[in-house]
Write a protein that holds these residues in place. Structure first.
Motif, mmCIF file in Angstrom:
data_model
loop_
_atom_site.group_PDB
_atom_site.id
_atom_site.type_symbol
_atom_site.label_atom_id
_atom_site.label_comp_id
_atom_site.label_asym_id
_atom_site.label_seq_id
_atom_site.Cartn_x
_atom_site.Cartn_y
_atom_site.Cartn_z
ATOM 1 N N VAL A 59 0.853 -1.191 0.000
ATOM 2 C CA VAL A 59 0.000 0.000 0.000
ATOM 3 C C VAL A 59 0.884 1.235 0.000
ATOM 4 O O VAL A 59 2.002 1.210 0.530
ATOM 5 C CB VAL A 59 -0.952 -0.012 1.220
ATOM 6 C CG1 VAL A 59 -0.176 0.032 2.530
ATOM 7 C CG2 VAL A 59 -1.981 1.085 1.150
ATOM 8 N N GLN A 60 0.395 2.295 -0.592
ATOM 9 C CA GLN A 60 1.149 3.540 -0.628
ATOM 10 C C GLN A 60 1.039 4.267 0.715
ATOM 11 O O GLN A 60 0.059 4.081 1.452
ATOM 12 C CB GLN A 60 0.620 4.443 -1.741
ATOM 13 C CG GLN A 60 0.899 3.932 -3.136
ATOM 14 C CD GLN A 60 0.507 4.923 -4.214
ATOM 15 O OE1 GLN A 60 -0.250 5.850 -3.966
ATOM 16 N NE2 GLN A 60 1.037 4.733 -5.404
ATOM 17 N N PRO A 61 2.021 5.095 1.027
ATOM 18 C CA PRO A 61 1.914 5.906 2.258
ATOM 19 C C PRO A 61 0.611 6.695 2.278
ATOM 20 O O PRO A 61 0.197 7.249 1.259
ATOM 21 C CB PRO A 61 3.131 6.826 2.163
ATOM 22 C CG PRO A 61 4.124 6.047 1.365
ATOM 23 C CD PRO A 61 3.314 5.290 0.349
ATOM 24 N N GLY A 62 -0.010 6.712 3.441
ATOM 25 C CA GLY A 62 -1.302 7.367 3.586
ATOM 26 C C GLY A 62 -2.486 6.463 3.329
ATOM 27 O O GLY A 62 -3.634 6.848 3.605
ATOM 28 N N GLY A 63 -2.230 5.279 2.830
ATOM 29 C CA GLY A 63 -3.293 4.342 2.517
ATOM 30 C C GLY A 63 -3.769 3.555 3.727
ATOM 31 O O GLY A 63 -3.306 3.777 4.855
ATOM 32 N N MET B 134 -5.996 -0.371 9.737
ATOM 33 C CA MET B 134 -4.806 0.477 9.726
ATOM 34 C C MET B 134 -5.000 1.599 8.713
ATOM 35 O O MET B 134 -5.141 1.341 7.516
ATOM 36 C CB MET B 134 -3.573 -0.354 9.365
ATOM 37 C CG MET B 134 -3.381 -1.586 10.257
ATOM 38 S SD MET B 134 -1.840 -2.453 9.951
ATOM 39 C CE MET B 134 -2.120 -3.030 8.279
ATOM 40 N N ASN B 135 -5.020 2.813 9.195
ATOM 41 C CA ASN B 135 -5.186 3.995 8.351
ATOM 42 C C ASN B 135 -3.933 4.860 8.411
ATOM 43 O O ASN B 135 -3.095 4.708 9.305
ATOM 44 C CB ASN B 135 -6.392 4.805 8.815
ATOM 45 C CG ASN B 135 -7.689 4.039 8.739
ATOM 46 O OD1 ASN B 135 -7.879 3.193 7.860
ATOM 47 N ND2 ASN B 135 -8.597 4.325 9.650
ATOM 48 N N SER B 136 -3.835 5.769 7.468
ATOM 49 C CA SER B 136 -2.694 6.702 7.404
ATOM 50 C C SER B 136 -1.368 5.962 7.546
ATOM 51 O O SER B 136 -0.501 6.347 8.335
ATOM 52 C CB SER B 136 -2.832 7.768 8.507
ATOM 53 O OG SER B 136 -4.042 8.473 8.385
ATOM 54 N N LEU B 137 -1.234 4.911 6.777
ATOM 55 C CA LEU B 137 -0.038 4.070 6.903
ATOM 56 C C LEU B 137 1.223 4.812 6.499
ATOM 57 O O LEU B 137 1.210 5.658 5.589
ATOM 58 C CB LEU B 137 -0.210 2.807 6.071
ATOM 59 C CG LEU B 137 -1.127 1.753 6.717
ATOM 60 C CD1 LEU B 137 -1.616 0.749 5.696
ATOM 61 C CD2 LEU B 137 -0.380 1.043 7.841
ATOM 62 N N LYS B 138 2.306 4.468 7.193
ATOM 63 C CA LYS B 138 3.602 5.090 6.968
ATOM 64 C C LYS B 138 4.611 4.002 6.577
ATOM 65 O O LYS B 138 4.431 2.826 6.921
ATOM 66 C CB LYS B 138 4.083 5.770 8.249
ATOM 67 C CG LYS B 138 3.114 6.785 8.830
ATOM 68 C CD LYS B 138 3.616 7.317 10.159
ATOM 69 C CE LYS B 138 2.649 8.321 10.769
ATOM 70 N NZ LYS B 138 3.130 8.840 12.074
ATOM 71 N N ALA C 146 6.153 -4.287 7.996
ATOM 72 C CA ALA C 146 6.540 -5.379 8.888
ATOM 73 C C ALA C 146 5.677 -6.594 8.583
ATOM 74 O O ALA C 146 4.720 -6.517 7.816
ATOM 75 C CB ALA C 146 6.347 -4.971 10.353
ATOM 76 N N ILE C 147 6.035 -7.700 9.211
ATOM 77 C CA ILE C 147 5.133 -8.850 9.244
ATOM 78 C C ILE C 147 4.268 -8.688 10.481
ATOM 79 O O ILE C 147 4.797 -8.458 11.583
ATOM 80 C CB ILE C 147 5.905 -10.175 9.286
ATOM 81 C CG1 ILE C 147 6.777 -10.316 8.048
ATOM 82 C CG2 ILE C 147 4.934 -11.348 9.372
ATOM 83 C CD1 ILE C 147 7.686 -11.528 8.077
ATOM 84 N N TYR C 148 2.979 -8.800 10.300
ATOM 85 C CA TYR C 148 2.025 -8.629 11.395
ATOM 86 C C TYR C 148 1.506 -9.996 11.832
ATOM 87 O O TYR C 148 1.091 -10.809 10.998
ATOM 88 C CB TYR C 148 0.872 -7.730 10.959
ATOM 89 C CG TYR C 148 1.257 -6.275 10.916
ATOM 90 C CD1 TYR C 148 2.140 -5.793 9.946
ATOM 91 C CD2 TYR C 148 0.775 -5.369 11.859
ATOM 92 C CE1 TYR C 148 2.518 -4.462 9.918
ATOM 93 C CE2 TYR C 148 1.139 -4.032 11.832
ATOM 94 C CZ TYR C 148 2.012 -3.593 10.860
ATOM 95 O OH TYR C 148 2.392 -2.267 10.831
ATOM 96 N N TYR C 149 1.508 -10.202 13.137
ATOM 97 C CA TYR C 149 1.074 -11.459 13.738
ATOM 98 C C TYR C 149 -0.068 -11.202 14.713
ATOM 99 O O TYR C 149 -0.068 -10.200 15.430
ATOM 100 C CB TYR C 149 2.220 -12.104 14.523
ATOM 101 C CG TYR C 149 3.451 -12.422 13.733
ATOM 102 C CD1 TYR C 149 4.462 -11.477 13.567
ATOM 103 C CD2 TYR C 149 3.624 -13.685 13.156
ATOM 104 C CE1 TYR C 149 5.607 -11.773 12.845
ATOM 105 C CE2 TYR C 149 4.768 -13.982 12.439
ATOM 106 C CZ TYR C 149 5.749 -13.023 12.285
ATOM 107 O OH TYR C 149 6.880 -13.328 11.565
ATOM 108 N N VAL D 141 4.533 -0.763 3.143
ATOM 109 C CA VAL D 141 4.072 0.596 2.842
ATOM 110 C C VAL D 141 5.172 1.293 2.056
ATOM 111 O O VAL D 141 6.242 1.592 2.593
ATOM 112 C CB VAL D 141 3.740 1.373 4.120
ATOM 113 C CG1 VAL D 141 3.154 2.750 3.763
ATOM 114 C CG2 VAL D 141 2.787 0.596 5.001
ATOM 115 N N SER D 142 4.899 1.528 0.790
ATOM 116 C CA SER D 142 5.925 2.081 -0.093
ATOM 117 C C SER D 142 5.278 2.740 -1.295
ATOM 118 O O SER D 142 4.229 2.302 -1.764
ATOM 119 C CB SER D 142 6.873 0.973 -0.550
ATOM 120 O OG SER D 142 7.807 1.471 -1.484
ATOM 121 N N SER D 143 5.924 3.784 -1.779
ATOM 122 C CA SER D 143 5.446 4.425 -2.997
ATOM 123 C C SER D 143 6.173 3.883 -4.214
ATOM 124 O O SER D 143 5.905 4.292 -5.341
ATOM 125 C CB SER D 143 5.638 5.943 -2.897
ATOM 126 O OG SER D 143 6.989 6.255 -2.619
#
Length: 114
Positions: A11-15, A81-85, A90-93, A112-114
């Protein structure tokens, strides 16, 4: 007993993304449910927690951006998760805890990357 995490992706930053953790083989309502994450080279850290009573708590780094919830009928816990940076990458568990009993899910990658 099984915890199946899903919903990760790129997802892009802010997504936004919504992670799901589907539980089976135990009574979900008895357990506190939490989300952890682990980035490369870092220790696993607590992101969000929802107790059996519904009380929630969050890491300072995600407060105001992430929301944890549970649907007992669907035996599923969610992490919105909103406004992702980029630093959320990471890996989420997901983890279920009841006293000294702990179950872990297999993890889902969030990038999270553009």
């Amino acid at each position: 007993v099984q915890l199946q995490a899903s919903g990760g992706g790129l997802v892009q930053p802010g997504g936004s993304l919504r992670l799901s953790c589907a539980a089976s083989g135990f009574i979900l309502n008895r357990y506190s449910m939490s989300w952890f994450r682990q980035a490369p080279g870092n220790q696993r850290e607590l992101v969000a927690l929802i107790g059996s009573s519904g009380i929630t708590d969050y890491a300072d780094s995600v407060k105001g951006r992430f929301t944890v919830s549970r649907d007992s009928a669907k035996k599923t816990v969610y992490l919105q998760m909103n406004s992702l940076k980029p630093e959320d990458t990471a890996i989420y568990y997901c983890k279920a805890t009841w006293g000294t009993v702990n179950y872990w899910g297999q993890g889902t990658q969030v990038t999270v990357s553009s």
